[in-house]
Design a protein around this motif. Structure first.
Motif, PDB file in Angstrom:
ATOM      1  N   VAL A 105       0.852  -1.187   0.000  1.00  0.00           N
ATOM      2  CA  VAL A 105       0.000   0.000   0.000  1.00  0.00           C
ATOM      3  C   VAL A 105       0.895   1.247   0.000  1.00  0.00           C
ATOM      4  CG1 VAL A 105      -1.785   1.299   1.225  1.00  0.00           C
ATOM      5  CG2 VAL A 105      -1.854  -1.210   1.197  1.00  0.00           C
ATOM      6  N   ARG A 106       0.668   2.154  -0.951  1.00  0.00           N
ATOM      7  CA  ARG A 106       1.413   3.410  -1.046  1.00  0.00           C
ATOM      8  C   ARG A 106       0.429   4.573  -1.041  1.00  0.00           C
ATOM      9  NH1 ARG A 106       6.710   2.671  -2.628  1.00  0.00           N
ATOM     10  NH2 ARG A 106       7.204   0.555  -3.421  1.00  0.00           N
ATOM     11  N   GLU A 107       0.873   5.665  -0.508  1.00  0.00           N
ATOM     12  CA  GLU A 107       0.056   6.879  -0.509  1.00  0.00           C
ATOM     13  C   GLU A 107       0.959   8.062  -0.878  1.00  0.00           C
ATOM     14  OE1 GLU A 107      -3.024   9.353   2.377  1.00  0.00           O
ATOM     15  OE2 GLU A 107      -1.709   7.828   3.209  1.00  0.00           O
ATOM     16  N   LEU A 108       0.603   8.690  -2.016  1.00  0.00           N
ATOM     17  CA  LEU A 108       1.396   9.830  -2.515  1.00  0.00           C
ATOM     18  C   LEU A 108       2.863   9.451  -2.679  1.00  0.00           C
ATOM     19  CD1 LEU A 108      -0.149  12.721  -0.370  1.00  0.00           C
ATOM     20  CD2 LEU A 108      -0.735  12.049  -2.710  1.00  0.00           C
ATOM     21  N   GLY A 109       3.089   8.238  -3.166  1.00  0.00           N
ATOM     22  CA  GLY A 109       4.444   7.776  -3.397  1.00  0.00           C
ATOM     23  C   GLY A 109       5.153   7.260  -2.167  1.00  0.00           C
ATOM     24  N   ARG A 110       4.499   7.375  -0.963  1.00  0.00           N
ATOM     25  CA  ARG A 110       5.131   6.906   0.283  1.00  0.00           C
ATOM     26  C   ARG A 110       4.627   5.506   0.605  1.00  0.00           C
ATOM     27  NH1 ARG A 110       3.885   7.307   5.783  1.00  0.00           N
ATOM     28  NH2 ARG A 110       1.938   8.376   5.247  1.00  0.00           N
ATOM     29  N   LEU A 111       5.550   4.636   0.993  1.00  0.00           N
ATOM     30  CA  LEU A 111       5.201   3.247   1.302  1.00  0.00           C
ATOM     31  C   LEU A 111       4.559   3.191   2.685  1.00  0.00           C
ATOM     32  CD1 LEU A 111       5.391   0.254   0.446  1.00  0.00           C
ATOM     33  CD2 LEU A 111       7.600   0.159   1.650  1.00  0.00           C
ATOM     34  N   LEU A 112       3.272   2.703   2.747  1.00  0.00           N
ATOM     35  CA  LEU A 112       2.571   2.557   4.018  1.00  0.00           C
ATOM     36  C   LEU A 112       2.774   1.169   4.605  1.00  0.00           C
ATOM     37  CD1 LEU A 112      -0.819   4.398   3.317  1.00  0.00           C
ATOM     38  CD2 LEU A 112       1.249   5.274   4.406  1.00  0.00           C
ATOM     39  N   LEU A 113       2.683   0.139   3.768  1.00  0.00           N
ATOM     40  CA  LEU A 113       2.939  -1.217   4.254  1.00  0.00           C
ATOM     41  C   LEU A 113       3.342  -2.105   3.088  1.00  0.00           C
ATOM     42  CD1 LEU A 113       0.455  -3.374   3.447  1.00  0.00           C
ATOM     43  CD2 LEU A 113      -0.789  -1.970   5.111  1.00  0.00           C
ATOM     44  N   ALA A 114       4.106  -3.128   3.462  1.00  0.00           N
ATOM     45  CA  ALA A 114       4.504  -4.150   2.488  1.00  0.00           C
ATOM     46  C   ALA A 114       4.566  -5.463   3.254  1.00  0.00           C
ATOM     47  CB  ALA A 114       5.851  -3.801   1.856  1.00  0.00           C
ATOM     48  N   TRP A 115       3.606  -6.363   2.979  1.00  0.00           N
ATOM     49  CA  TRP A 115       3.492  -7.623   3.706  1.00  0.00           C
ATOM     50  C   TRP A 115       3.602  -8.790   2.742  1.00  0.00           C
ATOM     51  CZ3 TRP A 115      -1.653  -6.021   6.547  1.00  0.00           C
ATOM     52  CH2 TRP A 115      -1.340  -5.085   7.559  1.00  0.00           C
ATOM     53  N   ALA A 134       7.565  -6.919   4.826  1.00  0.00           N
ATOM     54  CA  ALA A 134       8.452  -6.941   3.649  1.00  0.00           C
ATOM     55  C   ALA A 134       8.805  -5.522   3.197  1.00  0.00           C
ATOM     56  CB  ALA A 134       7.777  -7.702   2.506  1.00  0.00           C
ATOM     57  N   SER A 135       8.725  -4.578   4.140  1.00  0.00           N
ATOM     58  CA  SER A 135       8.978  -3.170   3.771  1.00  0.00           C
ATOM     59  C   SER A 135      10.382  -2.976   3.214  1.00  0.00           C
ATOM     60  CB  SER A 135       8.762  -2.259   4.982  1.00  0.00           C
ATOM     61  OG  SER A 135       7.442  -2.339   5.444  1.00  0.00           O
ATOM     62  N   GLU A 136      11.362  -3.568   3.898  1.00  0.00           N
ATOM     63  CA  GLU A 136      12.743  -3.382   3.426  1.00  0.00           C
ATOM     64  C   GLU A 136      12.946  -4.010   2.063  1.00  0.00           C
ATOM     65  OE1 GLU A 136      17.325  -4.295   4.920  1.00  0.00           O
ATOM     66  OE2 GLU A 136      15.625  -4.739   6.216  1.00  0.00           O
ATOM     67  N   ALA A 137      12.401  -5.226   1.925  1.00  0.00           N
ATOM     68  CA  ALA A 137      12.535  -5.901   0.637  1.00  0.00           C
ATOM     69  C   ALA A 137      11.803  -5.130  -0.457  1.00  0.00           C
ATOM     70  CB  ALA A 137      11.994  -7.331   0.731  1.00  0.00           C
ATOM     71  N   GLU A 138      10.596  -4.608  -0.103  1.00  0.00           N
ATOM     72  CA  GLU A 138       9.840  -3.850  -1.092  1.00  0.00           C
ATOM     73  C   GLU A 138      10.554  -2.550  -1.458  1.00  0.00           C
ATOM     74  OE1 GLU A 138       7.005  -2.719  -3.819  1.00  0.00           O
ATOM     75  OE2 GLU A 138       7.374  -4.672  -2.877  1.00  0.00           O
ATOM     76  N   THR A 139      11.150  -1.896  -0.436  1.00  0.00           N
ATOM     77  CA  THR A 139      11.906  -0.659  -0.716  1.00  0.00           C
ATOM     78  C   THR A 139      13.078  -0.937  -1.635  1.00  0.00           C
ATOM     79  OG1 THR A 139      11.266   0.250   1.441  1.00  0.00           O
ATOM     80  CG2 THR A 139      13.178   1.226   0.338  1.00  0.00           C
TER      81      THR A 139
END
Length: 573
Positions: A105-115, A134-139
C-alpha cells in the motif's frame, strides 16, 4: 523460526475433544514466541471473524482491530479493506486452497505497508493467516526497479543521441575515429559515419593498416605529417574507396594527454569532394571570365555598396591597367584611384549619376574624360546595371570602354556638317539654326539682334588672276579678322563663296540704340577688312560691302531676314 506450515499443524486438533487448558497455554506461549504475525479467523454467517492473534501480530504496524477477538477481517486488515484480499481469504476458508501473496500500500508515493501474506485452512471453517513485514525488501525492490528504469532511460537517451549523432555525421558526410594506445596493445575505433564515407562496411574495430589503405600514395606524406604530435591542423588528401571512386577528405588529428600510461589519438574526417568540385568549377568559370575580359575592348568590374554605407570594388579585369593606367590590385584595395584619373570638370557628373543609379537601381551610362600618364586625354563610357542583394547591399556589374575614336569621328562629322572646311567658321546650315534660335530668344527677352551681310568686292577677279589658292588665303584671313572684331557670343559664318554673315545677339531693346550698336560693329569690321592682306608675300587690298538688318522687333522668318540683309548689302555696294 517456525514455519507457517508447522504452526498450522500444531494448531490442528488431535481428536474430537477440546485442547487441554495447559496445552492451550503452552501453545499460546509458543505462538507468541514466533516473530511472525499469526492470526486465526473463522468463517461464520458469511463473515470472517478474528479468533486469536499472537504477540507479533499485535505488534505489527498496519493491523487494525487485531487485539479485538471477534473483529471482522476487514477491520483487522483495514488498510486493505478495499482490495481483493477479503474475497481471497474467504475463498481459502471455503475452498481450502492456500494463499501466498504480497500486499503493498502506497500513498502519494510513500510506502505505508509491504506484507508477505499466507493463509491456510486448518478446519472446515477456520484459517490461519501469517504476515511478514516486507517493507525493506519492497523498498529495495522499488529502488532496484527505479534504478533499472533510470538505466533504461539513460540507455534509450544514449541510443537516441547515438542515432542523432550518426545521422548528423551521415548528413555532413563526416566521421570520427579514436586510437587508444597502451603498452600492451593499440585499438582503433571508427564511427559509422567514417565507415560510410570510406566505403567500408559498418564496423567499430578497424585494422590500423586497413585504416590508411585508401589514401592515394601521392598524398600519404600529407596525412603522415598531420599525425605528428602537436600539429592538429586541417589536411586534405585523396581517398580511394573499395569501389575505385576517389574522394577528397579533410582531416584533423589531435592527441590527448596520456593518462595512466594510455595515449588517445582522435581525428575527424569530412568528405569535401563536392566542395573541391565546386571550387574547380568556380576556377574554370573565373578563368572563362578572365579570358573573355582579356579579349573585349574595355574592362569589367563589380562594385558593391554595402548595407553599412561602405563601398568596394571586389573584382576588376586586367584591362584596367591599359585603359586607366592603374593595377587591378590597386583598385580592389582603394577604388578611389580610378576617380583620380577622371578630368576634374567631368568628376561631379560622374559621381552624381553613379550615385543616382545605385540608389534608384536604374542602369547607369556615363561618358567622361580621363587623363593618362602621358598627359593625353581619352574619352571613356561606362555602362553598369545595379541590383540589390539579399543582405541589403547593392551590386553593380559594369563595363568601361574607350570611345575616344568614336568621339573624334562624331566631332569630325559635326565639323563637316556644320562648319566650313576652309575657314573653320559655321556654315550656312549652322547659321540658319542659330538664327532661328536667336529669333525665338528675342521674342522672349524683348532684346534685338542684327544681321550683317558681308560681301568681298572684286573677289572673282582675284580668283581669276591670282588663282584659287590665293583666293582661299584671302577668305581664311577675312574669317580671322571678322572673328576678332565681334564678341564671343556672336556668330561669324561663311554663307557661301565670298559672302559672310555676322549675327549680333542681345542688342539694346530700343530700335535706334540697337541700330547704333550694329553700325559700330560694322564700322569696326570695315576698318579691319580695309587693312592690307598678306597673300603669297605680296600685299593685297580688298574692300567689303556690308548690309545690316535688325530683327526681334517683329516676327519675321529666317528667309525674310536674309533677304533683307542681302538687299541692304547690295544697296551698300
Amino acid at each position: 523460526m517456525i514455519s507457517s506450515e508447522l504452526l498450522t499443524d500444531l494448531l490442528a486438533p488431535f481428536g474430537d475433544g477440546p485442547i487441554e487448558p495447559m496445552a492451550q497455554a503452552r501453545l499460546q506461549a509458543l505462538m507468541d514466541a514466533v516473530p511472525v504475525a499469526l492470526m486465526e479467523f473463522r468463517l461464520q454467517d458469511g463473515r470472517l471473524t478474528l479468533l486469536a492473534a499472537n504477540a507479533a501480530a499485535r505488534r505489527m504496524p498496519g493491523l487494525g482491530a487485531v487485539r479485538n477477538p471477534g473483529a471482522d477481517a476487514s477491520e483487522v486488515f483495514d488498510l486493505l479493506a478495499g482490495t481483493a484480499l477479503m474475497d481471497q481469504l474467504e475463498g481459502v476458508a471455503r475452498i481450502g486452497a492456500p494463499l501466498e501473496c504480497r500486499q503493498v500500500v502506497r500513498e502519494l508515493g510513500r510506502l505505508l505497508l509491504a506484507w508477505d501474506l499466507s493463509a491456510r485452512r486448518v478446519t472446515h471453517d477456520c484459517i490461519v493467516v501469517t504476515v511478514r513485514d516486507a517493507s525493506e525488501a519492497e523498498t529495495l525492490r522499488a529502488a532496484l526497479a527505479a534504478s533499472e528504469q533510470a538505466l533504461e532511460e539513460v540507455r534509450r537517451e544514449l541510443r537516441e543521441q547515438t542515432e542523432v549523432f550518426n545521422t548528423m555525421e551521415s548528413l555532413a558526410r563526416t566521421g570520427h575515429w579514436r586510437r587508444i594506445e597502451d603498452p600492451g596493445e593499440t585499438v582503433l575505433l571508427w564511427s559509422p559515419g567514417l565507415c560510410d564515407i570510406a566505403g567500408f562496411e559498418q564496423q567499430e574495430w578497424v585494422d590500423p593498416e586497413r585504416a590508411v589503405s585508401g589514401i592515394v600514395p601521392e598524398d600519404r606524406h600529407v596525412f603522415d605529417r598531420a599525425r605528428q604530435p602537436g600539429t592538429g591542423l586541417d589536411v586534405e588528401y585523396r581517398w580511394r574507396r573499395p569501389d575505385g571512386e576517389v574522394r577528397w577528405m579533410r582531416s584533423r588529428v589531435r592527441r590527448t594527454l596520456p593518462r595512466d600510461g594510455v595515449q588517445v589519438v582522435m581525428g575527424v574526417v569530412q568528405d569535401v569532394t563536392d566542395e573541391h568540385r565546386a571550387a574547380e568549377q568556380l576556377r574554370e568559370q573565373l578563368l572563362f571570365i578572365q579570358r573573355i575580359a582579356s579579349r573585349i575592348p574595355g574592362f569589367i568590374y563589380e562594385y558593391r555598396l554595402h548595407s553599412d554605407g561602405t563601398t568596394s570594388v571586389q573584382y576588376i579585369s586586367e584591362a584596367v591597367r591599359e585603359f586607366m593606367g592603374v593595377e587591378p590590385h590597386e583598385v580592389t584595395a582603394d577604388h578611389g584611384v580610378l576617380l583620380l584619373r577622371v578630368v576634374p570638370e567631368d568628376l561631379p557628373h560622374v559621381q552624381r549619376t553613379a550615385i543616382t543609379s545605385v540608389r534608384k537601381l536604374v542602369p547607369w551610362q556615363c561618358e567622361y574624360r580621363v587623363r593618362m600618364d602621358d598627359g593625353s586625354i581619352r574619352w571613356h563610357m561606362t555602362n553598369a546595371i545595379p541590383h540589390r542583394e539579399p543582405d541589403g547591399s547593392v551590386v553593380s556589374h559594369g563595363f568601361t570602354m574607350d570611345i575616344t575614336d568614336r568621339k573624334r569621328a562624331a566631332q569630325e562629322i559635326e565639323r563637316l556638317a556644320f562648319y566650313d572646311a576652309l575657314t573653320g567658321l559655321p556654315n550656312r546650315r549652322l547659321l540658319l539654326d542659330r538664327l532661328q534660335r536667336s529669333i525665338a530668344a528675342c521674342q522672349r527677352t524683348k532684346a534685338l539682334g542684327a544681321l550683317l551681310f558681308i560681301d568681298l568686292d572684286n573677289f572673282k577677279d582675284l580668283n581669276d588672276t591670282l588663282g584659287h589658292d590665293v583666293g582661299d588665303q584671302l577668305l581664311a584671313q577675312v574669317a580671322t579678322r571678322l572673328v576678332g572684331c565681334v564678341r564671343e557670343a556672336d556668330t561669324v559664318a561663311r554663307f557661301g563663296g565670298d559672302e559672310f554673315v555676322v549675327m549680333l545677339e542681345t542688342l539694346a531693346p530700343d530700335l535706334q540704340d540697337a541700330a547704333t550698336q550694329a553700325e559700330t560693329v560694322a564700322e569696326k569690321l570695315l576698318a579691319s577688312l580695309n587693312q592690307p592682306f598678306e597673300l603669297d608675300g605680296a600685299q593685297h587690298y580688298s574692300t567689303p560691302s556690308i548690309g545690316i538688318t535688325l530683327f526681334g522687333d517683329e516676327r519675321l522668318s529666317v528667309d525674310e531676314l536674309l533677304k533683307r540683309a542681302d538687299l541692304a548689302m547690295y544697296q551698300a555696294k
